[in-house]
Design a protein around this motif. Structure first.
Motif, PDB file in Angstrom:
ATOM      1  N   VAL A  14      13.744 -19.297  29.659  1.00 43.51           N
ATOM      2  CA  VAL A  14      12.841 -18.615  28.889  1.00 43.51           C
ATOM      3  C   VAL A  14      12.601 -17.195  29.170  1.00 43.51           C
ATOM      4  O   VAL A  14      12.714 -16.285  28.292  1.00 43.51           O
ATOM      5  CB  VAL A  14      11.527 -19.503  28.967  1.00 43.51           C
ATOM      6  CG1 VAL A  14      10.518 -18.726  28.230  1.00 43.51           C
ATOM      7  CG2 VAL A  14      11.652 -20.889  28.306  1.00 43.51           C
ATOM      8  N   PHE A  15      12.566 -17.050  30.537  1.00 38.69           N
ATOM      9  CA  PHE A  15      12.294 -15.467  30.858  1.00 38.69           C
ATOM     10  C   PHE A  15      13.436 -14.523  30.447  1.00 38.69           C
ATOM     11  O   PHE A  15      13.415 -13.470  30.532  1.00 38.69           O
ATOM     12  CB  PHE A  15      11.830 -15.495  32.566  1.00 38.69           C
ATOM     13  CG  PHE A  15      10.605 -15.699  32.887  1.00 38.69           C
ATOM     14  CD1 PHE A  15       9.921 -17.230  32.153  1.00 38.69           C
ATOM     15  CD2 PHE A  15       9.632 -15.086  33.524  1.00 38.69           C
ATOM     16  CE1 PHE A  15       8.637 -17.341  32.358  1.00 38.69           C
ATOM     17  CE2 PHE A  15       8.255 -15.455  33.895  1.00 38.69           C
ATOM     18  CZ  PHE A  15       7.779 -16.680  33.295  1.00 38.69           C
ATOM     19  N   SER A  17      15.514 -14.846  28.013  1.00 43.66           N
ATOM     20  CA  SER A  17      15.770 -14.731  26.573  1.00 43.66           C
ATOM     21  C   SER A  17      15.203 -13.437  26.001  1.00 43.66           C
ATOM     22  O   SER A  17      14.071 -12.941  26.653  1.00 43.66           O
ATOM     23  CB  SER A  17      14.698 -15.821  25.742  1.00 43.66           C
ATOM     24  OG  SER A  17      14.749 -15.588  24.507  1.00 43.66           O
ATOM     25  N   TRP A  19      13.951 -12.742  23.326  1.00 38.50           N
ATOM     26  CA  TRP A  19      12.869 -13.067  22.513  1.00 38.50           C
ATOM     27  C   TRP A  19      11.417 -13.092  23.449  1.00 38.50           C
ATOM     28  O   TRP A  19      10.225 -13.023  22.762  1.00 38.50           O
ATOM     29  CB  TRP A  19      12.954 -14.234  21.788  1.00 38.50           C
ATOM     30  CG  TRP A  19      14.012 -14.183  20.688  1.00 38.50           C
ATOM     31  CD1 TRP A  19      15.257 -14.994  20.930  1.00 38.50           C
ATOM     32  CD2 TRP A  19      14.252 -13.524  19.476  1.00 38.50           C
ATOM     33  NE1 TRP A  19      16.088 -14.630  19.876  1.00 38.50           N
ATOM     34  CE2 TRP A  19      15.321 -13.916  18.967  1.00 38.50           C
ATOM     35  CE3 TRP A  19      13.267 -12.681  19.105  1.00 38.50           C
ATOM     36  CZ2 TRP A  19      15.950 -13.302  17.963  1.00 38.50           C
ATOM     37  CZ3 TRP A  19      13.537 -12.275  17.810  1.00 38.50           C
ATOM     38  CH2 TRP A  19      14.741 -12.319  17.100  1.00 38.50           C
ATOM     39  N   TYR A  20      11.672 -13.251  24.673  1.00 38.00           N
ATOM     40  CA  TYR A  20      10.516 -13.202  25.646  1.00 38.00           C
ATOM     41  C   TYR A  20      10.331 -12.152  26.343  1.00 38.00           C
ATOM     42  O   TYR A  20      11.207 -11.420  26.687  1.00 38.00           O
ATOM     43  CB  TYR A  20      10.813 -14.227  26.725  1.00 38.00           C
ATOM     44  CG  TYR A  20       9.575 -14.445  27.616  1.00 38.00           C
ATOM     45  CD1 TYR A  20       8.535 -15.333  27.427  1.00 38.00           C
ATOM     46  CD2 TYR A  20       9.474 -13.784  28.947  1.00 38.00           C
ATOM     47  CE1 TYR A  20       7.405 -15.482  28.267  1.00 38.00           C
ATOM     48  CE2 TYR A  20       8.552 -13.690  29.678  1.00 38.00           C
ATOM     49  CZ  TYR A  20       7.572 -14.558  29.443  1.00 38.00           C
ATOM     50  OH  TYR A  20       6.523 -14.547  30.391  1.00 38.00           O
ATOM     51  N   PRO A  21       9.046 -11.431  26.429  1.00 31.26           N
ATOM     52  CA  PRO A  21       7.721 -12.040  25.704  1.00 31.26           C
ATOM     53  C   PRO A  21       7.227 -11.706  24.282  1.00 31.26           C
ATOM     54  O   PRO A  21       6.354 -11.886  24.117  1.00 31.26           O
ATOM     55  CB  PRO A  21       6.828 -11.731  26.808  1.00 31.26           C
ATOM     56  CG  PRO A  21       7.094 -10.446  27.200  1.00 31.26           C
ATOM     57  CD  PRO A  21       8.528 -10.213  27.086  1.00 31.26           C
TER      58      PRO A  21
END
Length: 446
Positions: A14-15, A17, A19-21
């Motif tokens: 997630v981190f 990506s 798209w994050y944050p």
């Protein structure tokens, strides 16, 4: 162990990506703009204003929980920080942080946090939608100014009062981001701090490779994206564990921890029935009939009591560990953070559960729907009291155990109990005061 590894891998994906944050920042910024609009142009009555309900019944009460379960993730997606980042890209001055701000920034944070609380009670910010709106605008202007002149997130690191609260509470959190020592010590790139092609450098001025606490990590993911060695890991840990091993205790951070206890006490006492009687008694005794002056006196006393108690406990500990009262204050102030969190969250539970339906009621009214019931309570007061006392019990045990672990980590084993005892007595006195206040009926804001 296998499940923990899967969780860590998920966090890192997630981190990492692109798209994050950003996706979270865009959503939160849109909500912030809507709330600000409602505060200025919605109902002038706080109990009918959707922006007031979202701000003071939802957002503010759940912030401590966010810090516990997600660390400083809120700071990564905070709308004020997002606006500051945008201004910084447009203006681009990026001047170094002034030395005095680096040295005294935490004191600015302490001061702003105290003044925001004082101003709320003197000027009735929470009870005034427009007042709440102006507070939002002032915070945004502060963040914009810092972004326009200085590099990275100077506002978040050295000036934001929420950042100070987040720094303390994130140390109790169950999420941590760390570098892998055996990999980082061989690294010569320092992309975690300087940045790279995938993301900017650490906005909070932290070297992830040497970072040993979570107080200033906002989990933005930049270091995860930039690290060429796949060294950065996001993982889960035991609550409060970081507090047991603070290597460089700071008096300013300990002071903020103990002041928060005083602020929570003020927030509680001003909502109970004896508050008006106490004001009248003090007015008659001092011959002062100005509400702002009377509140200021009570406010200063409330701030001073926990500070004085911690100094007294630190003096008791100093008799057995041969360290100065100042050092003991700095070291054991961190032991109060679990109790701070639980007392703060217990107070917030009243707003969240006793006034929670006001979010639905004001929301329906804002969009033209008929409100069937004016009741704001989500659960009974008996249930709320049970949850409040449960939180206080957890915080008390957490603070006592933290004081013990701090003493164990820094002093000889045969002196640990003697050193811890004065701090334990302090914690018990503070919990008795808080528990007594929670027995009294509280007034609703919404």
């Amino acid at each position: 162990m296998r499940q923990m590894t899967k969780t860590n891998t998920m966090f890192n994906r997630v981190f990492a990506s692109r798209w994050y944050p950003g996706i979270f920042q865009a959503a939160v910024l849109a909500v912030f703009i809507f709330i600000t609009y409602e505060l200025f142009f919605g109902s002038l009555h706080a109990h009918k204003n959707f922006g007031t309900a979202l701000t003071w019944v939802l957002w503010w009460p759940i912030l401590p929980l966010l810090f516990l379960f997600t660390g400083r993730f809120w700071c990564a997606i905070c709308p004020f920080a997002t606006i500051s980042d945008g201004i910084q890209k447009i203006v681009g001055n990026n001047k170094p942080v002034p030395k005095f701000l680096k040295k005294y920034g935490i004191w600015f944070i302490d001061f702003f946090f105290i003044m925001i609380t004082w101003g709320d009670h003197v000027f009735g910010i929470v009870e005034s939608p427009v007042g709440s709106g102006f507070m939002m605008v002032l915070i945004a202007l502060g963040a914009i100014t810092a972004g326009a002149f200085f590099e990275r997130r100077t506002w978040c690191r050295y000036l934001c009062f929420l950042g100070g609260l987040a720094g303390n509470y994130s140390r109790t959190g169950i999420v941590q981001l760390r570098g892998t020592p055996e990999i980082c010590q061989k690294c010569t790139v320092s992309a975690c701090y300087k940045g790279g092609k995938k993301a900017a450098g650490c906005p909070m001025f932290e070297y992830t490779r040497t970072m040993d606490d979570s107080a200033r990590c906002n989990l933005c993911g930049n270091c995860v994206k930039n690290c060429p060695n796949n060294s950065i890991r996001v993982s889960l840990r035991k609550p409060f564990k970081e507090l047991w091993f603070i290597k460089r205790p700071r008096f300013e951070e300990a002071f903020l921890a103990v002041v928060i206890m005083g602020i929570v006490f003020v927030q509680n006492i001003t909502m109970v029935s004896i508050w008006e009687k106490a004001q009248v008694w003090l007015e008659n005794m001092l011959g002062i009939h100005q509400q702002a002056a009377i509140f200021t006196i009570i406010f200063l006393i409330a701030m001073a009591i926990p500070v004085a108690l911690l100094y007294l406990g630190s003096w008791g500990a100093s008799r057995y560990n041969n360290e100065s009262v100042h050092m003991n204050f700095s070291r054991f102030g961190y032991a109060l953070i679990p109790l701070d969190f639980s007392a703060h969250m217990a107070h917030n539970l009243f707003h969240l559960l006793a006034e929670g339906k006001s979010i639905l009621n004001t929301g329906l009214s804002t969009f033209g729907f008929t409100v069937a019931s004016s009741s704001a309570s989500v659960v009974s007061m008996e249930t709320i009291h049970l949850l409040q006392y449960g939180l206080l019990a957890v915080g008390t045990v957490g603070s006592i155990y933290t004081a013990y672990r701090i003493a164990k980590a820094n002093y000889a084993a045969d002196h640990v109990k003697k050193i811890t005892l004065p701090i334990v007595i302090l914690i018990i006195v503070l919990i008795i005061i808080n528990a007594y206040v929670f027995t009294m009926p509280m007034m609703h804001r919404m």
